[in-house]
Motif scaffolding. Structure first.
Motif, PDB file in Angstrom:
ATOM      1  N   THR A   1       0.852  -1.184   0.000  1.00 23.47           N
ATOM      2  CA  THR A   1       0.000   0.000   0.000  1.00 23.47           C
ATOM      3  C   THR A   1       0.893   1.240   0.000  1.00 23.47           C
TER       4      THR A   1
ATOM      5  N   PRO B   1      -9.552   0.344   0.380  1.00 22.82           N
ATOM      6  CA  PRO B   1      -8.588   0.773  -0.632  1.00 22.82           C
ATOM      7  C   PRO B   1      -8.296  -0.336  -1.634  1.00 22.82           C
TER       8      PRO B   1
ATOM      9  N   VAL C   1      -4.369   4.608  -0.909  1.00 24.65           N
ATOM     10  CA  VAL C   1      -5.331   4.649   0.180  1.00 24.65           C
ATOM     11  C   VAL C   1      -6.670   5.212  -0.272  1.00 24.65           C
ATOM     12  N   THR C   2      -6.643   6.023  -1.338  1.00 27.36           N
ATOM     13  CA  THR C   2      -7.891   6.603  -1.851  1.00 27.36           C
ATOM     14  C   THR C   2      -8.466   5.805  -3.015  1.00 27.36           C
TER      15      THR C   2
END
Length: 457
Positions: free
Chosen positions: A62, A130, A157-158
């Motif tokens: 991530t 996510p 994360v978005t």
């Protein structure tokens, strides 16, 4: 050709112990009569089918440090359809406890990847989790025998994937043999399927198939971890791992005498002719899936014969994970820690080498990596995880006509007591029993139950 076919028939139709005893005879018999066909031709064809699968691998992480499981999905576009907007099919999924490497073995075809952060740790993609969707920019055309190293997948994360609602990844596994040409090998894996030891897939015929016809075994017997009762969170799972040419029914006596009030038996079933690195990887990945599905915190491990080599490989992989299940007990029974000489003979003389023979040969690369951090130099011992207690059981009942070093009629005592294995074991237990007979000893059953109870106190 007739002679070799006869040897093959005898090896398949006799019981599990006889299959093991005849392996060296099959190898040397075919070599000595100068045949390059028979069962070895069939082994070669099976290996070619597996080698024709394509491999897609890479890393995933991530874009921020979160301590959640990551899931990589392999999507396949139906053959003959070029429209990028077509509904893609889920071929397989790979579970990681955090950032790391993933891989898929699949039939040739056109693929794409999706990865998401499983914040609920339930193998269900929620619309607010996510995710990274590589469509339509990173299509993968994977041909027969190709190995494709994919660029690192970074989940923002978005990032999100447009879905109508939660998607149950585990529920999308392929379940039918008829779909075998459109799937990844992981999709035929049994992940907690409930059955009994009388399941026809556990027959000696299928066990022999796993050694000589591993590709057919994948789709007819189906590898994976099977439950012998519905999952019960109040009971501690005990995972049994069979050996070469073996089957879960080899553990029938021990399972029938297991304390079922405290423990639930699971059995790992796999094609024993495959490379052991791949088998250990498969076991590790299957356990990870079950952890996400059921959330168990503790697992006990019991292995027979070559299953001990698979299990040690699994334990070494599992100890690198950050959210792994606790495995406080490992019981190995009659394991050839030092290898088996006939495997080296097969590697040297057989027209086609069964893959597992490379790993079972004394001083093989696989055996060295089980016990050494530097397998090429073999100077630094590689220990089991410190929280895992290893109890080593061995047998020494020789055939009255046996010559040479002491054995249990299959594996030498010296191999069972390989120094590297003794170094990690907290205790050794010797039994006047044969290689298979040790699994039906009342004294072994009582000892096993005692060790299991002590492990959960």
């Amino acid at each position: 050709m007739t002679q070799c076919r006869l040897i093959k028939t005898v090896s398949v139709t006799m019981g599990g112990q006889r299959i093991r005893r005849l392996v060296p005879v099959i190898v040397l018999g075919c070599v000595l009569i100068g045949l390059t066909g028979c069962i070895f031709q069939e082994v070669k064809e099976q290996q070619q089918k597996i080698s024709a699968l394509c491999t897609v691998e890479g890393k995933v992480r991530t874009d921020k440090s979160d301590n959640y499981p990551l899931v990589v999905l392999l999507l396949r576009r139906p053959d003959g359809i070029s429209d990028i907007k077509v509904k893609w099919q889920l071929a397989d999924h790979y579970v990681l406890e955090g950032p790391g490497r993933w891989f898929f073995r699949a039939s040739p075809g056109n693929y794409a990847l999706v990865a998401f952060e499983d914040r609920n740790a339930n193998l269900i993609y929620e619309p607010d989790e996510p995710a990274l969707d590589t469509l339509p920019n990173q299509l993968i055309a994977c041909g027969a025998g190709m190995r494709i190293e994919n660029p690192e997948l970074v989940i923002p994360v978005t990032g999100r994937v447009a879905v109508d609602g939660p998607v149950d990844i585990a529920g999308l596994q392929v379940r039918t043999i008829q779909q075998q040409l459109d799937i990844s090998l992981g999709a035929v894996t049994a992940v907690g399927e409930v059955t009994t030891l009388d399941d026809p897939r556990f027959s000696e015929e299928h066990a022999s198939q796993g050694l000589w016809h591993p590709f057919d075994f994948l789709f007819e017997a189906r590898p994976g971890i099977y439950f012998l009762e519905p999952y019960n969170k109040k009971k501690t799972p005990v995972l049994f791992v069979h050996g070469i040419g073996g089957t879960p029914i080899n553990f029938r006596y021990l399972i029938e005498h297991l304390d079922r009030e405290r423990f639930q038996p699971w059995v790992y079933y796999y094609p024993s002719g495959a490379h052991l690195n791949g088998v250990a990887d498969h076991l590790d990945q299957t356990v990870k899936r079950l952890q996400l599905m059921h959330g168990f915190k503790r697992l006990l491990l019991v292995a027979h014969s070559m299953g001990g080599l698979v299990s040690r490989g699994f334990l070494l992989r599992n100890q690198t994970e950050t959210q792994r299940a606790d495995i406080p007990l490992f019981v190995s029974i009659s394991t050839p820690w030092g290898g088996v000489p006939f495997a080296a003979t097969g590697v040297k003389h057989a027209p086609t080498v069964v893959w597992v023979w490379y790993d079972m040969a004394p001083r093989s690369a696989y055996l060295r990596q089980l016990f050494y951090r530097d397998p090429d130099r073999i100077t630094e011992h590689r220990s089991l995880p410190p929280e895992t207690t290893h109890h080593l059981l061995f047998g020494f009942q020789r055939d009255s006509l046996s010559l040479g070093e002491s054995d249990d009629q299959v594996v030498s005592v010296a191999s069972q007591l390989y120094p590297g294995a003794q170094q990690d074991a907290v205790r050794l237990y010797g039994f006047d029993a044969t290689h298979e007979g040790i699994l039906e000893k009342d004294v072994v059953s009582r000892l096993l139950n005692q060790l299991l109870v002590e492990a959960i106190r």
